[in-house]
Design an enzyme around this catalytic site. Structure first.
Site, PDB file in Angstrom:
ATOM      1  N   HIS A 358       0.804  -1.222   0.000  1.00 51.04           N
ATOM      2  CA  HIS A 358       0.000   0.000   0.000  1.00 51.04           C
ATOM      3  C   HIS A 358       0.831   1.264   0.000  1.00 51.04           C
ATOM      4  O   HIS A 358       0.408   2.283  -0.530  1.00 51.04           O
ATOM      5  CB  HIS A 358      -1.031  -0.040   1.130  1.00 51.04           C
ATOM      6  CG  HIS A 358      -2.194  -0.878   0.724  1.00 51.04           C
ATOM      7  ND1 HIS A 358      -2.242  -2.226   0.975  1.00 51.04           N
ATOM      8  CD2 HIS A 358      -3.294  -0.580  -0.012  1.00 51.04           C
ATOM      9  CE1 HIS A 358      -3.348  -2.719   0.436  1.00 51.04           C
ATOM     10  NE2 HIS A 358      -4.005  -1.749  -0.160  1.00 51.04           N
ATOM     11  N   GLU A 599     -11.928  -9.526  -5.561  1.00 52.41           N
ATOM     12  CA  GLU A 599     -10.515  -9.507  -5.162  1.00 52.41           C
ATOM     13  C   GLU A 599      -9.979 -10.894  -4.839  1.00 52.41           C
ATOM     14  O   GLU A 599      -8.782 -11.064  -4.637  1.00 52.41           O
ATOM     15  CB  GLU A 599     -10.323  -8.651  -3.904  1.00 52.41           C
ATOM     16  CG  GLU A 599     -10.758  -7.224  -4.059  1.00 52.41           C
ATOM     17  CD  GLU A 599     -10.275  -6.377  -2.918  1.00 52.41           C
ATOM     18  OE1 GLU A 599      -9.208  -5.774  -3.038  1.00 52.41           O
ATOM     19  OE2 GLU A 599     -10.984  -6.319  -1.891  1.00 52.41           O
ATOM     20  N   ASP A 623      -5.154  -7.422  -5.252  1.00 57.02           N
ATOM     21  CA  ASP A 623      -5.366  -8.604  -4.423  1.00 57.02           C
ATOM     22  C   ASP A 623      -5.693  -9.819  -5.267  1.00 57.02           C
ATOM     23  O   ASP A 623      -5.218 -10.922  -4.991  1.00 57.02           O
ATOM     24  CB  ASP A 623      -6.481  -8.351  -3.402  1.00 57.02           C
ATOM     25  CG  ASP A 623      -5.948  -7.607  -2.197  1.00 57.02           C
ATOM     26  OD1 ASP A 623      -4.868  -7.991  -1.722  1.00 57.02           O
ATOM     27  OD2 ASP A 623      -6.584  -6.630  -1.760  1.00 57.02           O
ATOM     28  N   CYS A 670     -10.241  -1.337 -10.433  1.00 56.83           N
ATOM     29  CA  CYS A 670      -9.614  -0.248  -9.686  1.00 56.83           C
ATOM     30  C   CYS A 670      -8.266  -0.649  -9.108  1.00 56.83           C
ATOM     31  O   CYS A 670      -7.689   0.066  -8.302  1.00 56.83           O
ATOM     32  CB  CYS A 670     -10.545   0.247  -8.582  1.00 56.83           C
ATOM     33  SG  CYS A 670     -10.966  -1.025  -7.397  1.00 56.83           S
TER      34      CYS A 670
HETATM   35  C1  PEP Z   1      -6.947  -4.133  -5.021  1.00 60.45           C
HETATM   36  O1  PEP Z   1      -6.748  -5.065  -4.248  1.00 60.45           O
HETATM   37  O2  PEP Z   1      -6.722  -4.183  -6.244  1.00 60.45           O
HETATM   38  C2  PEP Z   1      -7.446  -2.853  -4.508  1.00 60.45           C
HETATM   39  C3  PEP Z   1      -7.792  -1.882  -5.312  1.00 60.45           C
HETATM   40  O3  PEP Z   1      -7.477  -2.701  -3.161  1.00 60.45           O
HETATM   41  P1  PEP Z   1      -6.170  -2.432  -2.266  1.00 60.45           P
HETATM   42  O4  PEP Z   1      -5.007  -2.251  -3.187  1.00 60.45           O
HETATM   43  O5  PEP Z   1      -6.447  -1.231  -1.442  1.00 60.45           O
HETATM   44  O6  PEP Z   1      -6.063  -3.683  -1.472  1.00 60.45           O
HETATM   45 MG    MG Z   2      -7.577  -4.967  -2.233  1.00 60.60          MG
END
Ligand code: PEP
Ligand code: MG
Length: 752
Positions: A358, A599, A623, A670
């Site tokens: 992250h 995910e 994910d 996303c």
């Molecule tokens: C993902 O897992 O692609 C996502 C957008 O969520 P995060 O990266 O915050 O886990």
């Molecule tokens: Mg995610």
């Protein structure tokens, strides 16, 4: 054997440089195996295996004798990547006599390759005069030893560059590309408090003052320990009381304080001097034969951390952030980034984590060039040093030469021209040359990226990561605090849609006031699993979102990490309940569309069931990729296996798009994949309705989509879907970009 192995590794781990590492290895292995010779050969940049250390052979030969891969027994071990065990080396067909070593006296020979990340770094060998073959347990020991030492040697080799730093010549360290772009600036090391291992190397201006400061702190800790001992005396057992006394003894220890004093007098800060002396003592205890004494190492470390905490608290040394700050740390967090005054952060280097951690995603959203997983970077020695961060290739340069700086300055200038050129696309529609429209939305979480998104012409928010405001506090934000934050977000983008994701903590996102400690955090309590177990947190958050949307009605609510239908139904029930409550309380807002994030693999195969129950699906490819490929997104060691364009990922994405469309709902993506200009073409061809990405990638992606027809993107997808692996898919996309003259959108052309 296990004990000896552990002890050798521990000792070697705390050796200060490569030469000491190697000489310790040969001495200890020779001792434990009771042989007459132990030697290490390491591969040099020309691919020769050079004798680097020996205990038993002629030491004058060190650094002078070398063999090529495949030459002699050593070269043969390196080539075959397998051990050789022979009772009579000289009669082996591969034997090559190396007269400088004096090895003719020795008969039996056993050697194992030292392999790190599939690369043969060198060969570890033992020899004996008797012509008795080493037994199987010896062979197994040497192989185990070599495998364990590989990492230590690789690290020592890499950090050996530090000596070159001292000589003011440049050193390169590798990591994982975290956020694209390159930058030059001044290193600011951030280290967690009271961590002896990460105290930055610093010098003092006034040794007398520093010494006085150190003594005051020591006195304060001593008083503290005494007071604690008295307070707890009735509750302490005998052993614990002994521990307190031992602590006091250590604090009174003149030799310990004396060593620190010497270092302070030589110009080091009290913090750094203390950490170095304590680490040496910890390592001495660790290396003791007596188990009881060895266990005292953790007490010494504990005491060391206590004193260090005092030294850190009492130093009124807020980090100084120069205008071109490059933050470097073992494990950086969102709150650490937030400490840097706006406009001063130009680069990030994290020793841990990988491209989809992250912190890397946050860096991308801020457009800050970042390198992750730079495990070998001797970061504690870099405070104030000049660095270059190459976020395209995942490289960090320390003390760069003028030539290298000029090279990178040219890339920085090119990037600026590229970005300025892209600005002109801001108000143009995102459509292919044959008129197919695609919605380009943004992922947000920090106010800084919201502003950037508007500037870049974003048409909506596909993912607002609500956890960021949660991470920057020391308790859960109240409903009203949340409402204000969400309102600002909704107002900033109105009348465009803002997709707010409910709290997604766990995995690599933790809240300081709500720690989740698990062996397997990515398979554990994260995302919706946490909030469904805490409906009070979930309801407050949903209420805040709904209240914030009053009069704007541009909210969508998205649920992370859903892996089964009941989770969705319970979440929907709670959202319905929050809505009804607010209506009863007199609020007037529309019920927002609710969507599921795809995910986890289970959600791919149940996409239809989910699609029939919600208003939209959104793929979280970060994910989804980690779970499909079983590759921890946060682990730099397996970064090479994290293939965003793995055929299995592409197939999963296609299933989700088709299933969502067959239920008549829209589907977005996303994850970071949406912001990759090459991947974006495939996503458009698959039929994604919305691509949601960090603001920095938006115009690059728009420029690619506007340069190509839907028809040719579909052909490209067809071709890619037939390929067997991610590398072939990447090559196919690169070729398409080259044909279209778009490669500069991926990365600068010439490699360093
Ligand atoms: C993902 O897992 O692609 C996502 C957008 O969520 P995060 O990266 O915050 O886990
Ligand atoms: Mg995610």
């Amino acid at each position: 054997m296990l004990d000896s192995l552990r002890q050798i590794i521990q000792e070697v781990n705390s050796a200060p440089d490569l030469a000491s590492v190697l000489s310790l290895i040969v001495q200890r292995v020779k001792g434990v195996m009771q042989t007459q010779v132990c030697s290490v050969f390491l591969r040099n940049p020309d691919g020769h295996y050079v004798l680097m250390a020996t205990d038993g052979l002629n030491s004058d030969a060190i650094g002078k004798v070398s063999v090529e891969k495949g030459q002699g027994l050593i070269g043969h071990v390196a080539m075959r990547e397998e051990p050789i065990n022979t009772e009579d080396a000289q009669s082996h067909p591969k034997y090559l006599y190396l007269p400088e070593t004096g090895e003719e006296r020795f008969g039996s020979f056993l050697a194992a390759p030292i392999i790190h990340h599939r690369q043969v770094l060198g060969v570890l060998s033992v020899q004996q005069i008797d012509k008795n073959r080493f037994d199987e347990s010896n062979e197994a020991f040497l192989v185990t030893m070599a495998a364990q030492l590989a990492g230590v040697i690789a690290h020592a080799e890499a950090t050996g560059a530090l000596r070159r730093i001292g000589q003011k010549s440049e050193a390169r360290f590798s990591g994982v590309a975290g956020a694209s772009g390159v930058t030059m600036g001044e290193c600011v090391v951030v280290s967690p408090n009271a961590d002896l291992n990460s105290v930055p190397y610093q010098t003092n201006d006034d040794p007398e003052k520093e010494l006085e400061f150190f003594q005051n702190c020591l006195f304060a800790v001593r008083e503290d320990v005494k007071r604690l001992g008295i307070e707890l005396s009735s509750r302490l057992n005998k052993e614990e009381r002994v521990l307190f006394d031992a602590y006091l003894g250590m604090l009174d220890d003149v030799s310990l304080a004396g060593e620190v004093t010497e270092k302070i007098k030589s110009g080091l800060t009290a913090q750094y001097a203390w950490s170095q002396v304590l680490l040496e003592h910890v390592s001495t205890f660790n290396n003791m034969h007596d188990t009881y004494l060895r266990e005292r190492a953790s007490d010494v470390r504990d005491l060391g951390s206590r004193v260090l905490a005092y030294l850190q608290q009492s130093t009124d040394q807020k980090p100084r952030f120069p205008d071109n700050t490059i933050l470097v740390g073992e494990d950086l967090t969102a709150s650490v980034l937030a400490e840097v005054p706006s406009g001063k952060l130009v680069g990030i280097v994290s020793l841990r984590g990988s491209s989809n951690s992250h912190i890397a995603i946050l860096a991308r959203s801020m457009g800050i060039p970042t390198v992750m997983g730079a495990v070998d970077l001797p970061f504690t020695h870099l405070n104030g040093q000049e660095l270059i961060v190459d976020g395209y290739r995942g490289a960090v340069y320390v003390s760069p030469s003028e030539g290298l700086k000029a090279h990178y300055q040219a890339i920085i200038n090119e990037d600026k021209v590229l970005v300025a050129g892209l600005e002109t696309l801001k108000d143009l529609p995102c459509e292919t040359t044959d008129g197919h429209r695609v919605a380009l939305w943004v992922n947000t979480g920090l106010m800084a990226d919201s502003m950037l998104s508007i500037e870049r012409g974003a048409e909506g928010v596909g993912l607002y990561r609500t956890e960021v405001p949660f991470m920057l506090r020391d308790r859960f934000p109240t409903e009203e605090e949340q409402r204000i934050i969400y309102r600002e977000q909704l107002e900033t983008f109105a009348p465009h849609t803002v997709t707010m994701r409910t709290l997604d903590v766990g995995g690599d996102k933790s809240l300081p006031y709500f720690p989740i400690t698990e062996d397997n955090p990515f398979l554990g309590w994260r995302g919706i699993r946490v909030t469904l177990d805490h409906p009070e947190i979930f309801l407050v958050q949903v209420r805040a979102m709904l209240k914030a949307s009053e009069g704007l009605d541009n909210l969508r609510i998205m649920l992370p990490m859903i892996s089964n239908v009941p989770e969705l139904e319970i979440a929907q029930m709670l959202i319905g309940r929050a809505y009804d409550e607010l209506v009863d309380e007199g609020y007037k807002m529309q019920m927002p569309p609710v969507g599921v994030m795809v995910e986890v693999p289970a959600a791919v195969y149940q996409a239809r069931e989910f699609a029939s129950r919600v208003e939209f699906l959104s793929v979280g490819s970060n994910d989804l990729t980690q779970y499909l490929l079983a590759v921890d997104r946060n682990n730099a060691r397996v970064a090479g296996l994290y293939h965003s364009l793995h055929p299995a990922v592409l197939k999963a994405l296609k299933i989700v798009v088709d299933d969502a469309h067959s239920e008549g709902i829209s589907v977005s993506i996303c994850g970071e994949l949406a912001g990759d200009p090459a991947a974006a073409l495939l996503l458009v061809a698959m039929g994604f309705d919305v691509l949601s990405m960090n603001a920095t990638s938006l115009l690059k992606v728009k420029s690619v989509i506007r340069a190509i027809s839907l028809e040719s993107a579909e052909k490209l997808l067809e071709q890619c879907m037939l390929l067997p692996d991610a590398d072939s898919i990447n090559r196919c996309l690169e070729a398409a970009f080259r044909r279209a003259g778009l490669t500069r959108l991926l990365r600068p052309d010439d490699a360093v």
